[in-house]
Design an enzyme around this catalytic site. Structure first.
Site, PDB file in Angstrom:
ATOM      1  N   LYS A  38       6.563 -27.048 -17.027  1.00  0.00           N
ATOM      2  CA  LYS A  38       6.675 -26.450 -15.688  1.00  0.00           C
ATOM      3  C   LYS A  38       5.480 -25.526 -15.452  1.00  0.00           C
ATOM      4  O   LYS A  38       4.759 -25.185 -16.400  1.00  0.00           O
ATOM      5  CB  LYS A  38       7.994 -25.677 -15.587  1.00  0.00           C
ATOM      6  CG  LYS A  38       8.103 -24.508 -16.555  1.00  0.00           C
ATOM      7  CD  LYS A  38       9.527 -23.960 -16.628  1.00  0.00           C
ATOM      8  CE  LYS A  38       9.612 -22.823 -17.632  1.00  0.00           C
ATOM      9  NZ  LYS A  38      11.013 -22.448 -17.923  1.00  0.00           N
ATOM     10  N   TYR A 258     -13.949   1.677 -12.149  1.00  0.00           N
ATOM     11  CA  TYR A 258     -13.089   2.321 -11.151  1.00  0.00           C
ATOM     12  C   TYR A 258     -12.279   3.441 -11.774  1.00  0.00           C
ATOM     13  O   TYR A 258     -11.672   3.262 -12.836  1.00  0.00           O
ATOM     14  CB  TYR A 258     -12.145   1.300 -10.527  1.00  0.00           C
ATOM     15  CG  TYR A 258     -12.835   0.320  -9.612  1.00  0.00           C
ATOM     16  CD1 TYR A 258     -13.420   0.742  -8.433  1.00  0.00           C
ATOM     17  CD2 TYR A 258     -12.891  -1.033  -9.943  1.00  0.00           C
ATOM     18  CE1 TYR A 258     -14.052  -0.158  -7.596  1.00  0.00           C
ATOM     19  CE2 TYR A 258     -13.520  -1.947  -9.116  1.00  0.00           C
ATOM     20  CZ  TYR A 258     -14.101  -1.499  -7.935  1.00  0.00           C
ATOM     21  OH  TYR A 258     -14.720  -2.390  -7.119  1.00  0.00           O
TER      22      TYR A 258
HETATM   23  C1  LIG Z   1      11.210 -22.583 -19.399  1.00  0.00           C
HETATM   24  C2  LIG Z   1      12.442 -23.101 -20.027  1.00  0.00           C
HETATM   25  C3  LIG Z   1      12.450 -23.519 -21.356  1.00  0.00           C
HETATM   26  C4  LIG Z   1      11.272 -23.319 -22.290  1.00  0.00           C
HETATM   27  O1  LIG Z   1      11.301 -22.006 -22.771  1.00  0.00           O
HETATM   28  P1  LIG Z   1      10.216 -21.487 -23.839  1.00  0.00           P
HETATM   29  O2  LIG Z   1      10.656 -20.109 -24.131  1.00  0.00           O
HETATM   30  O3  LIG Z   1       8.899 -21.524 -23.141  1.00  0.00           O
HETATM   31  O4  LIG Z   1      10.281 -22.410 -24.982  1.00  0.00           O
HETATM   32  C5  LIG Z   1      13.594 -24.086 -21.849  1.00  0.00           C
HETATM   33  N1  LIG Z   1      14.707 -24.230 -21.075  1.00  0.00           N
HETATM   34  C6  LIG Z   1      14.738 -23.816 -19.791  1.00  0.00           C
HETATM   35  C7  LIG Z   1      15.974 -23.981 -19.001  1.00  0.00           C
HETATM   36  C8  LIG Z   1      13.608 -23.226 -19.233  1.00  0.00           C
HETATM   37  O5  LIG Z   1      13.660 -22.804 -17.969  1.00  0.00           O
END
Ligand SMILES: *Cc1c(COP(=O)(O)O)cnc(C)c1O
Length: 364
Positions: A38, A258
């Site tokens: 994702k 800054y």
């Molecule tokens: C993003 C996600 C994962 C992966 O999690 P990680 O901590 O990156 O391994 C697994 N399950 C769900 C439902 C997620 O949203």
């Protein structure tokens, strides 16, 4: 073609991602594994990752139909799961046409699926809220949802899933509590299970189930609070690198950048690297946040600007204009930068902005 001469880029080692996926599978040998790509593969480029894993991944997981369609349009034929299901009933039609599995985490989604008339039977992953209290059906509602979907002629496959809130703290009892809540909700029902994110793959073998969902570990960062990727078998996939665009000698008392957050406490040699918060480098990086110049550790001094950071090169006589600067990757663990910037590696990776070219490498 990339016409930019600005030296900033993110090198992505696709062979490292494959290595990390295989490692996730070795840790949970009885389970299949959905590679979670994702958010554009946590900033690494979802299409390139899916292609690099196409021969061996059991499937992929993404957040939205848009993310899934990008993969389908790139020729990815493997199973794809929508981790939050569909956001509106009209999306079921798209999921049907492009063969996407979907999470059902709410009563509304369940009703949409029941009312849908897909051309092919759907695959649904019923999400149980075992204690994260974000999305998911209440444990006591699982059996009824399973019954309704099970009787639905256009639902072919059903799985049960849940998500952990604290699996990155292996000593904390909450994950075991969530496992028990989940198992009680499923009692007496024969169904395939999916519980484990990266942290649980590493730390909770009793939660491996039938499908794991590795995300962060694919990218080579440690999901466990106490373990650095340095000391694990994971290989960092992303090396974010730029170069020195200025090297100057300043006097004791000269403020830098800054707000003058850092003031030279002696005559200092100060370098500027071409990267800033508009590229996704964390603006809250403290003085002392590590970088590597020519492969040697140096530290940030002064506030991060939009396009530049300032570095202490006082002890680096040899540093010259154009020398390479690694922000994180093979030399500097991203976890260290995250800790020093009050954030997490997930945010560093997903925050790398569009103006940073991704350069793919694959040693096979
Ligand atoms: C993003 C996600 C994962 C992966 O999690 P990680 O901590 O990156 O391994 C697994 N399950 C769900 C439902 C997620 O949203």
């Amino acid at each position: 073609m990339n016409a930019s001469a600005r030296p900033l880029r993110a090198r992505i080692r696709l062979d490292a991602v494959r290595h990390n996926y295989r490692y996730a599978k070795r840790l949970a040998p009885a389970a299949r594994a959905l590679a979670v790509i994702k958010a554009n593969g946590y900033g690494h480029g979802a299409v390139a990752l899916a292609r690099a894993l196409a021969d061996e991944a059991d499937g992929f997981a993404v957040t939205s139909v848009e993310e899934a369609l990008e993969l389908r349009e790139s020729g990815i034929r493997k199973p794809i799961l929508l981790l939050e299901g569909v956001f509106a009933p009209g999306e079921i039609h798209l999921a049907d046409r492009t063969n996407l599995a979907m999470v059902i985490h709410s009563r509304a989604q369940l009703d949409w699926v029941v009312a849908a008339r897909p051309e092919r039977p759907l695959e649904c992953w019923i999400k149980v809220d075992s204690g994260m209290h974000r999305i998911g059906l209440a444990p006591e509602d699982f059996a009824a949802a399973y019954g309704v979907l099970g009787r639905c002629p256009h639902v072919a496959r059903l799985l049960a899933m849940t998500h952990f809130a604290r699996a990155d703290e292996p000593a904390h009892p909450y994950t075991e509590h969530q496992i028990q809540v989940f198992e009680r909700a499923l009692e007496g029902i024969q169904i395939r299970r999916s519980l484990a994110n990266s942290a649980a793959i590493l730390a909770f073998p009793q939660a491996h189930g039938d499908w794991t969902r590795p995300g962060l570990m694919l990218y080579g960062a440690s999901p466990l609070a106490e373990v650095s990727s340095r000391t694990s078998a994971l290989r960092p996939a992303m090396t974010l690198e730029s170069a020195l665009i200025s090297v100057r000698d300043l006097r004791a008392g000269d403020p830098i950048g800054y707000g003058g957050r850092f003031v030279c406490d002696r005559p200092m040699r100060v370098g500027v690297a071409a990267i800033g918060y508009a590229d996704g480098y964390p603006r809250h990086a403290r003085d002392g946040t590590p970088v590597a110049v020519n492969g040697r550790r140096a530290r940030i001094i002064g506030r991060v600007s939009m396009d530049m950071i300032t570095l202490d090169l006082t002890d680096m006589e040899e540093a010259r204009l154009g020398d390479p600067v690694e922000l994180w990757g093979e030399t500097i663990p991203a976890e260290e930068v995250a800790r020093s910037s009050d954030t997490i590696v997930y945010q560093l990776f997903t925050g790398v902005s569009r103006r940073v070219p991704l350069l793919y490498q694959d040693a096979g």
